[in-house]
Design a protein around this motif. Sequence first.
Motif, PDB file in Angstrom:
ATOM      1  N   GLY A 182       0.788  -1.224   0.000  1.00 39.44           N
ATOM      2  CA  GLY A 182       0.000   0.000   0.000  1.00 39.44           C
ATOM      3  C   GLY A 182       0.817   1.269   0.000  1.00 39.44           C
ATOM      4  N   ALA A 183       2.148   1.158  -0.245  1.00 36.34           N
ATOM      5  CA  ALA A 183       3.001   2.346  -0.244  1.00 36.34           C
ATOM      6  C   ALA A 183       2.843   3.166  -1.523  1.00 36.34           C
ATOM      7  CB  ALA A 183       4.463   1.938  -0.075  1.00 36.34           C
ATOM      8  N   PHE A 184       2.354   2.532  -2.582  1.00 36.61           N
ATOM      9  CA  PHE A 184       2.071   3.223  -3.839  1.00 36.61           C
ATOM     10  C   PHE A 184       0.670   2.854  -4.299  1.00 36.61           C
ATOM     11  CE2 PHE A 184       6.715   2.353  -4.049  1.00 36.61           C
ATOM     12  CZ  PHE A 184       7.157   3.659  -3.956  1.00 36.61           C
ATOM     13  N   THR A 185       0.063   3.769  -5.000  1.00 39.72           N
ATOM     14  CA  THR A 185      -1.205   3.491  -5.655  1.00 39.72           C
ATOM     15  C   THR A 185      -1.079   3.929  -7.102  1.00 39.72           C
ATOM     16  OG1 THR A 185      -3.590   3.804  -5.524  1.00 39.72           O
ATOM     17  CG2 THR A 185      -2.222   5.745  -5.117  1.00 39.72           C
ATOM     18  N   THR A 186      -2.030   3.557  -7.925  1.00 35.24           N
ATOM     19  CA  THR A 186      -1.977   3.890  -9.346  1.00 35.24           C
ATOM     20  C   THR A 186      -3.007   4.969  -9.648  1.00 35.24           C
ATOM     21  OG1 THR A 186      -1.301   1.635  -9.876  1.00 35.24           O
ATOM     22  CG2 THR A 186      -2.116   2.988 -11.692  1.00 35.24           C
ATOM     23  N   GLN A 187      -2.535   6.058 -10.247  1.00 36.74           N
ATOM     24  CA  GLN A 187      -3.420   7.143 -10.667  1.00 36.74           C
ATOM     25  C   GLN A 187      -3.015   7.568 -12.074  1.00 36.74           C
ATOM     26  OE1 GLN A 187      -3.445  10.397  -7.877  1.00 36.74           O
ATOM     27  NE2 GLN A 187      -3.917   9.077  -6.116  1.00 36.74           N
ATOM     28  N   GLY A 188      -3.981   7.571 -12.980  1.00 36.98           N
ATOM     29  CA  GLY A 188      -3.678   7.963 -14.346  1.00 36.98           C
ATOM     30  C   GLY A 188      -2.636   7.089 -15.009  1.00 36.98           C
ATOM     31  N   GLY A 189      -2.586   5.835 -14.592  1.00 38.57           N
ATOM     32  CA  GLY A 189      -1.629   4.903 -15.185  1.00 38.57           C
ATOM     33  C   GLY A 189      -0.234   4.999 -14.614  1.00 38.57           C
ATOM     34  N   HIS A 190      -0.028   5.833 -13.557  1.00 39.72           N
ATOM     35  CA  HIS A 190       1.293   6.000 -12.960  1.00 39.72           C
ATOM     36  C   HIS A 190       1.254   5.657 -11.480  1.00 39.72           C
ATOM     37  CE1 HIS A 190       3.172   8.032 -16.435  1.00 39.72           C
ATOM     38  NE2 HIS A 190       1.955   8.488 -16.651  1.00 39.72           N
ATOM     39  N   LEU A 191       2.409   5.222 -10.965  1.00 35.71           N
ATOM     40  CA  LEU A 191       2.515   4.948  -9.540  1.00 35.71           C
ATOM     41  C   LEU A 191       2.624   6.261  -8.775  1.00 35.71           C
ATOM     42  CD1 LEU A 191       4.975   1.917  -9.399  1.00 35.71           C
ATOM     43  CD2 LEU A 191       2.513   1.887  -9.064  1.00 35.71           C
ATOM     44  N   VAL A 192       1.841   6.377  -7.710  1.00 30.44           N
ATOM     45  CA  VAL A 192       1.838   7.586  -6.888  1.00 30.44           C
ATOM     46  C   VAL A 192       2.082   7.173  -5.443  1.00 30.44           C
ATOM     47  CG1 VAL A 192       0.452   9.536  -6.088  1.00 30.44           C
ATOM     48  CG2 VAL A 192       0.227   8.728  -8.449  1.00 30.44           C
ATOM     49  N   PRO A 193       3.016   7.841  -4.741  1.00 24.60           N
ATOM     50  CA  PRO A 193       3.290   7.476  -3.345  1.00 24.60           C
ATOM     51  C   PRO A 193       2.095   7.722  -2.437  1.00 24.60           C
ATOM     52  CG  PRO A 193       5.039   8.860  -4.250  1.00 24.60           C
ATOM     53  CD  PRO A 193       3.915   8.896  -5.223  1.00 24.60           C
ATOM     54  N   VAL A 194       1.993   6.881  -1.421  1.00 23.09           N
ATOM     55  CA  VAL A 194       1.015   7.074  -0.350  1.00 23.09           C
ATOM     56  C   VAL A 194       1.837   7.404   0.894  1.00 23.09           C
ATOM     57  CG1 VAL A 194      -0.857   6.035   0.992  1.00 23.09           C
ATOM     58  CG2 VAL A 194      -0.541   5.394  -1.420  1.00 23.09           C
ATOM     59  N   PRO A 195       2.059   8.708   1.188  1.00 19.92           N
ATOM     60  CA  PRO A 195       3.039   9.108   2.211  1.00 19.92           C
ATOM     61  C   PRO A 195       2.841   8.478   3.578  1.00 19.92           C
ATOM     62  CG  PRO A 195       2.325  11.010   0.941  1.00 19.92           C
ATOM     63  CD  PRO A 195       1.442   9.874   0.533  1.00 19.92           C
ATOM     64  N   GLU A 196       1.581   8.342   4.015  1.00 21.40           N
ATOM     65  CA  GLU A 196       1.349   7.817   5.360  1.00 21.40           C
ATOM     66  C   GLU A 196       1.804   6.362   5.498  1.00 21.40           C
ATOM     67  OE1 GLU A 196      -2.740   7.894   3.216  1.00 21.40           O
ATOM     68  OE2 GLU A 196      -0.888   9.087   3.315  1.00 21.40           O
ATOM     69  N   VAL A 197       1.921   5.642   4.380  1.00 19.81           N
ATOM     70  CA  VAL A 197       2.441   4.270   4.397  1.00 19.81           C
ATOM     71  C   VAL A 197       3.919   4.256   4.027  1.00 19.81           C
ATOM     72  CG1 VAL A 197       2.219   1.946   3.434  1.00 19.81           C
ATOM     73  CG2 VAL A 197       0.175   3.340   3.794  1.00 19.81           C
ATOM     74  N   LEU A 198       4.282   5.035   3.014  1.00 20.50           N
ATOM     75  CA  LEU A 198       5.639   4.981   2.470  1.00 20.50           C
ATOM     76  C   LEU A 198       6.664   5.603   3.412  1.00 20.50           C
ATOM     77  CD1 LEU A 198       7.452   4.194   0.135  1.00 20.50           C
ATOM     78  CD2 LEU A 198       6.899   6.372  -0.970  1.00 20.50           C
ATOM     79  N   ASP A 199       6.332   6.728   4.041  1.00 21.30           N
ATOM     80  CA  ASP A 199       7.335   7.429   4.857  1.00 21.30           C
ATOM     81  C   ASP A 199       7.848   6.580   6.022  1.00 21.30           C
ATOM     82  OD1 ASP A 199       7.167   9.539   3.151  1.00 21.30           O
ATOM     83  OD2 ASP A 199       5.943  10.807   4.457  1.00 21.30           O
TER      84      ASP A 199
END
Length: 605
Positions: free
Chosen positions: A562-579
């Motif tokens: 859950g550290a990244f999600t997909t938006q518009g076909g691209h990986l986007v960080p999820v800061p509250e999980v990734l940090d």
Amino acid sequence: TVRGPTIVGRQTLRTQVLDAPPMKRFAEEHAAQTGQSLAAVRSQMDKEFDKIAADFRFGLIRFMSYAMKPLWSRVYSGYDIPDEDLDRIRSAMRDGTAVVVSCHKSHFDYLLLSWIFYYANLITPHIVAGINLAIWPVSKLLRSAGAFFIERSFSGKPVHAAVFKRYLRELLLHGYTVEFFIEGGRTRTGRLLPAKLGVLEMVIDAARHAPRGHEITLLPVAISYEQVAEERSYQSELGGADKRKEDVRELIRARSVLRNRYGRVFVRVGEPLRASEVLGPDDATVDEATRQARLRDAGDELVHRIGQVVTVLPTSVLAVALLADDRAAMPDTELADRTDRLVAWLGRRSAAMTPLVGQHPDAARSRALGRFEQAGHVRSHDTDAGRIWEVVVDRRVVLDFHKNQIMHHFTAAGLVAAALRAMPEEGCVRADLVEPVARLTALWVRELALPPGTTADGLVDEGLRDLAAHGAIQRDDAGGITIEDTRRIGEIHGLVRGLLESYLLAAQGVRDPGLTAVDAKGWGKVLAGRREALLETGLATRPEAFATVTLVHAVKELTALGAFTTQGGHLVPVPEVLDPLAAWLHAMTHGPAAPDVSVPGDPAA
């Protein structure tokens, strides 16, 4: 004497596969589901059989035994397999069907195992090969030598899946020796990879239908090369280059390997695993979840048994010693001390070492250094203080392949060393290490091939024993753990640091707003392409951390968490999980100090 199976003609086998009642039912059901005519489905099944099936011809095997002789007598300095290992193969053939379950490091694996069988007076195996190798005219030779072909994925290919599964069952029940590579494709990193269960599941399913007294025996086989012929192509692929598709032109280019010398090949057969042991006496009554759990355990156990008999070669020990830290060069005396410590470590673990490594470590080191220097992996410099050995930066990823062939002997200790790295300097207790080791093991599920039943508690205990015997840590009567020798704990931590850095790079690099990539594979190539810039930041210190295979695995695992999600076909960080994940990885890599997690191109840098 083992006579081997009665050879069945290709057309006879076609009839036995395609006209079996279950296959006729499949054709009728598939026609009803897809709206095709029964004749069209039967025609498709016939074409799939032609695409899959071998056309075994022993006369060609005999011819190839002469044609391939220069390969094993000149390009390679022969092979080494003990008589008792050949007896394990013979025993399995006497009991019914032998299934060779091998690790996969080189395209030469196919030729090597058939060569060994032929010269041991055993019928050569039928080999499960990737469809990418079905290249005319080479495919004709491969089929005649016993190769049969499988698609990389059965998704959306129900006819291929049905025909392949039935074909494999017929081979096994006829008593044909079958060979497959449990890791799937070739390992580019040298590590033993977690088991792929597709073919293994078909083998176990065939065992359910075997006649009474006909045992299907799985033989775990380890192959160890002093040098793999594909190391340059692996280096290129791990650096971000696209994998070249096999075709006739590539095979013509591959002739260049015949001008080189790659040393000796060591083959070992581990403790056999009977299919009846996997099934259990209650197989007919257990639920599907239990069957799948048994299958996973069987796959893990086979990979573990392969690891137990991997031969420790001089080149592997030297690569471990050279890559235990990130320095560009090392004095010869220090290198000698380190290799001696590593050989002692392997001896305590009863690793299967060559006599040269176990009895003459100085000669082993000298031989390996000569091979690496000739290959351009290291350079020597004579100084007033003595000889210095320099590791060529771009070849660290090649040396990493050699290191990883025996890395399973250091896995538990490496995990514990990483957990200790994040602990306070004043020390910790055993219980403090269990949770970080469990988290790291779960994160590295694509990298570690652990035996079934492995627990974080077990890994911690094993790692602490190894580190204490190595003189790296000390444990007091109250259970406290302190660092005894920073150099010795550092060299073990150094063996997993490249892997830690790969995952840290994925956690940090993918958040860079100046870069975009569509998926994990794209990000792996982007990060590999920015090696020099990222090394300058100090976020990573090991060039081998930029191996694209590992970076892709890292992005996939972080996405699964859950550290990244997909938006518009691209990986986007999820800061509250990734940090928090990035900070934790940074502590395991660099120590418990507050991490600087900036990257080039980040406006916050």
